[in-house]
Write a protein that holds these residues in place. Structure first.
Motif, PDB file in Angstrom:
ATOM      1  N   MET A   1       0.850  -1.228  -0.114  1.00  0.00           N
ATOM      2  CA  MET A   1       0.036  -0.084  -0.131  1.00  0.00           C
ATOM      3  C   MET A   1       0.779   1.276   0.024  1.00  0.00           C
ATOM      4  N   GLN A   2       0.458   2.306  -0.498  1.00  0.00           N
ATOM      5  CA  GLN A   2       1.058   3.630  -0.726  1.00  0.00           C
ATOM      6  C   GLN A   2       0.269   4.577  -0.615  1.00  0.00           C
TER       7      GLN A   2
ATOM      8  N   LYS B   1      -3.993   6.005   1.932  1.00  0.00           N
ATOM      9  CA  LYS B   1      -2.958   4.861   1.633  1.00  0.00           C
ATOM     10  C   LYS B   1      -3.959   3.698   1.358  1.00  0.00           C
TER      11      LYS B   1
ATOM     12  N   GLU C   1      -4.123   0.415  -1.879  1.00  0.00           N
ATOM     13  CA  GLU C   1      -3.503  -0.334  -2.863  1.00  0.00           C
ATOM     14  C   GLU C   1      -3.589   0.265  -4.423  1.00  0.00           C
ATOM     15  N   ASP C   2      -2.911   0.224  -5.016  1.00  0.00           N
ATOM     16  CA  ASP C   2      -2.912   0.866  -6.364  1.00  0.00           C
ATOM     17  C   ASP C   2      -4.427   0.329  -7.191  1.00  0.00           C
ATOM     18  N   SER C   3      -4.833  -0.908  -6.938  1.00  0.00           N
ATOM     19  CA  SER C   3      -5.736  -1.338  -7.652  1.00  0.00           C
ATOM     20  C   SER C   3      -7.135  -0.824  -7.081  1.00  0.00           C
ATOM     21  N   ASN C   4      -7.193  -0.341  -5.679  1.00  0.00           N
ATOM     22  CA  ASN C   4      -8.272   0.219  -5.035  1.00  0.00           C
ATOM     23  C   ASN C   4      -8.378   1.953  -5.260  1.00  0.00           C
ATOM     24  N   ARG C   5      -7.737   2.495  -6.069  1.00  0.00           N
ATOM     25  CA  ARG C   5      -7.502   3.906  -6.217  1.00  0.00           C
ATOM     26  C   ARG C   5      -9.101   4.576  -6.450  1.00  0.00           C
TER      27      ARG C   5
END
Length: 153
Positions: free
Chosen positions: A1-2, A57, A59-63
């Motif tokens: 996560m980012q 914050k 996951e890229d897939s949940n943006r």
């Protein structure tokens, strides 16, 4: 996560943060305490450190989940991609904000192009270049952090 930076509608930062928390999104809305003066009293109020921005914050897939919340405008982009904020930067921001009250400042003898050292608040000690001087506010570019701040009187 980012961590990502979200741009919000003006004065919707706290509402957006609350709504995102209810969706289960980890969110950080940096707030500072300011002393506001009314004609009959002074009061401490919490205001966003970075107007119109909150950090999430994910996951890229949940943006895309953030767009379910009213008040979210868009992600902040850098070089054509959503800007990623490092964990260390968020932690440092949190550290700066511990037990801080932002007080007023005085605009005397300051000119555009001057180097200005911030005296109080979460950015105390940071140097910036003055980009605009007006009666009630000062705009400073903080090159180290990559943004411009406005100090209101």
């Amino acid at each position: 996560m980012q961590w990502y930076a979200l741009y919000t509608e003006p004065r919707h930062e706290k509402k957006v943060a609350d709504r995102l928390l209810k969706l289960g999104v980890e969110v950080y809305c940096p707030l500072v305490t300011q002393i506001k003066q009314w004609s009959d009293r002074k009061k401490k109020v919490e205001v966003p450190l970075l107007p119109s921005y909150v950090f999430v914050k994910l996951e890229d897939s949940n943006r895309d989940i953030v767009f379910q919340v009213s008040g979210v405008v868009r992600y902040l982009f850098w070089l054509g991609k959503p800007a990623i904020i490092r964990d260390e930067e968020i932690q440092q921001l949190k550290q700066w904000l511990l037990d801080t009250v932002v007080t007023s400042f005085e605009v005397k003898g300051i000119q555009v192009g001057d180097t200005y050292k911030i005296q109080t608040g979460p950015l105390a000690g940071k140097l910036g270049i003055v980009s605009k001087v007006e009666k009630k506010h000062l705009e400073i570019i903080l090159e180290q952090l990559g943004f411009k701040i406005i100090l209101n009187k």
